[in-house]
Design a protein around this motif. Structure first.
Motif, PDB file in Angstrom:
ATOM      1  N   GLU A  21       0.831  -1.201   0.000  1.00  0.00           N
ATOM      2  CA  GLU A  21       0.000   0.000   0.000  1.00  0.00           C
ATOM      3  C   GLU A  21       0.863   1.248   0.000  1.00  0.00           C
ATOM      4  OE1 GLU A  21      -2.966   0.023   3.010  1.00  0.00           O
ATOM      5  OE2 GLU A  21      -3.693  -1.987   2.538  1.00  0.00           O
ATOM      6  N   ARG A  22       1.972   1.237   0.743  1.00  0.00           N
ATOM      7  CA  ARG A  22       2.867   2.384   0.760  1.00  0.00           C
ATOM      8  C   ARG A  22       3.452   2.640  -0.626  1.00  0.00           C
ATOM      9  NH1 ARG A  22       5.154   0.570   5.590  1.00  0.00           N
ATOM     10  NH2 ARG A  22       7.099   0.040   4.550  1.00  0.00           N
ATOM     11  N   LEU A  23       3.879   1.561  -1.291  1.00  0.00           N
ATOM     12  CA  LEU A  23       4.452   1.714  -2.627  1.00  0.00           C
ATOM     13  C   LEU A  23       3.415   2.246  -3.610  1.00  0.00           C
ATOM     14  CD1 LEU A  23       6.672  -1.480  -2.913  1.00  0.00           C
ATOM     15  CD2 LEU A  23       7.454   0.876  -2.737  1.00  0.00           C
ATOM     16  N   LEU A  26       2.962   5.888  -3.017  1.00  0.00           N
ATOM     17  CA  LEU A  26       4.088   6.654  -3.545  1.00  0.00           C
ATOM     18  C   LEU A  26       3.955   6.867  -5.047  1.00  0.00           C
ATOM     19  CD1 LEU A  26       7.104   5.094  -1.600  1.00  0.00           C
ATOM     20  CD2 LEU A  26       6.267   7.449  -1.419  1.00  0.00           C
ATOM     21  N   ILE A  27       3.541   5.844  -5.758  1.00  0.00           N
ATOM     22  CA  ILE A  27       3.386   5.971  -7.207  1.00  0.00           C
ATOM     23  C   ILE A  27       2.282   6.966  -7.539  1.00  0.00           C
ATOM     24  CG2 ILE A  27       2.770   4.739  -9.316  1.00  0.00           C
ATOM     25  CD1 ILE A  27       5.626   4.252  -8.105  1.00  0.00           C
ATOM     26  N   LYS A  28       1.180   6.916  -6.804  1.00  0.00           N
ATOM     27  CA  LYS A  28       0.111   7.890  -7.033  1.00  0.00           C
ATOM     28  C   LYS A  28       0.605   9.311  -6.814  1.00  0.00           C
ATOM     29  CE  LYS A  28      -3.713   4.778  -5.808  1.00  0.00           C
ATOM     30  NZ  LYS A  28      -4.786   4.488  -4.824  1.00  0.00           N
ATOM     31  N   ILE A  29       1.410   9.501  -5.780  1.00  0.00           N
ATOM     32  CA  ILE A  29       1.958  10.825  -5.501  1.00  0.00           C
ATOM     33  C   ILE A  29       2.881  11.264  -6.649  1.00  0.00           C
ATOM     34  CG2 ILE A  29       3.505  12.124  -3.980  1.00  0.00           C
ATOM     35  CD1 ILE A  29       2.450  10.355  -1.681  1.00  0.00           C
ATOM     36  N   ALA A  30       3.732  10.361  -7.106  1.00  0.00           N
ATOM     37  CA  ALA A  30       4.649  10.706  -8.191  1.00  0.00           C
ATOM     38  C   ALA A  30       3.897  11.060  -9.461  1.00  0.00           C
ATOM     39  CB  ALA A  30       5.613   9.546  -8.453  1.00  0.00           C
TER      40      ALA A  30
END
Length: 209
Positions: A21-23, A26-30
């Motif tokens: 979920e963290r990864l 992070l991708i959504k944020i990027a």
């Protein structure tokens, strides 16, 4: 100031979530940072680089196979930066070389070429030479950046010849970057000359085709 704190919290503030979920977060944020050189995007890539584990590699490889262009670009950018000491080099190069051979979008190919340049592995040279003949100037510009990094020492003659061709390119930016690479003899890249040897850590931000 508040805006800069928000993304930072978004990248670093979820340590209690499960790893997957963290990864994904992070991708959504990027991806929310649509500027290829955007600070939020490259902050996420830096987090993944420092993480440098197999889960981060698998995520980047999955992004490279996405149908969405921004995800493929992000995947290539991550692979070019992942892990101090490049722990996944032997698994990363085949993914990038496959993209180099099959991709049609210049934005993705440019990201692939930057990744090749960051990885500094001579095995990427055939792919870079081929892309140096691409019809799109942004791709050729990426090849002009990558070639001095992957020609080896002493420089491979085929790589030097490709760089000479790019130095005569009809696009001034391509020609200028390739000429700088030739001036430095292929042993030290143009990016190194501009950044004092820190070319791997700028996320391609000094390149502006």
């Amino acid at each position: 100031m508040g805006e800069s704190e928000g993304p930072r919290h978004g990248v670093e503030g979820r340590h209690n979530e499960p790893a997957d979920e963290r990864l994904d977060q992070l991708i959504k944020i990027a991806l929310s940072d649509t500027d290829p050189d955007g600070p939020v995007r490259w902050q996420v890539i830096t987090v993944l680089r420092e993480r440098g584990d197999v889960e981060a590699f698998a995520l980047a490889r999955r992004l490279c196979a996405s149908e969405a262009t921004p995800e493929r670009v992000l995947g290539a950018d991550i692979l070019g930066e992942l892990g101090r000491g490049r722990p996944f080099m032997d698994r990363t190069l085949p993914v990038l070389r496959c993209l180099a051979a099959s991709e049609t979008d210049p934005r993705v190919l440019y990201a692939v070429l930057l990744a090749f340049g960051h990885l500094r592995d001579r095995r990427a040279l055939p792919s870079v030479i081929e892309l140096a003949e691409h019809t799109h100037p942004t791709v050729r510009y990426g090849a002009a950046y990558a070639l001095p990094h992957v020609m080896g020492d002493p420089p491979d003659p085929a790589g030097v010849a490709a760089l000479h061709r790019l130095a005569g390119d009809s696009d001034d930016d391509v020609a200028d970057w390739a000429s700088l690479g030739l001036t430095l003899g292929g042993g030290r890249s143009a990016a190194d000359a501009v950044t004092g040897g820190e070319g791997d850590d700028v996320g391609g931000q000094i390149l502006d085709p």
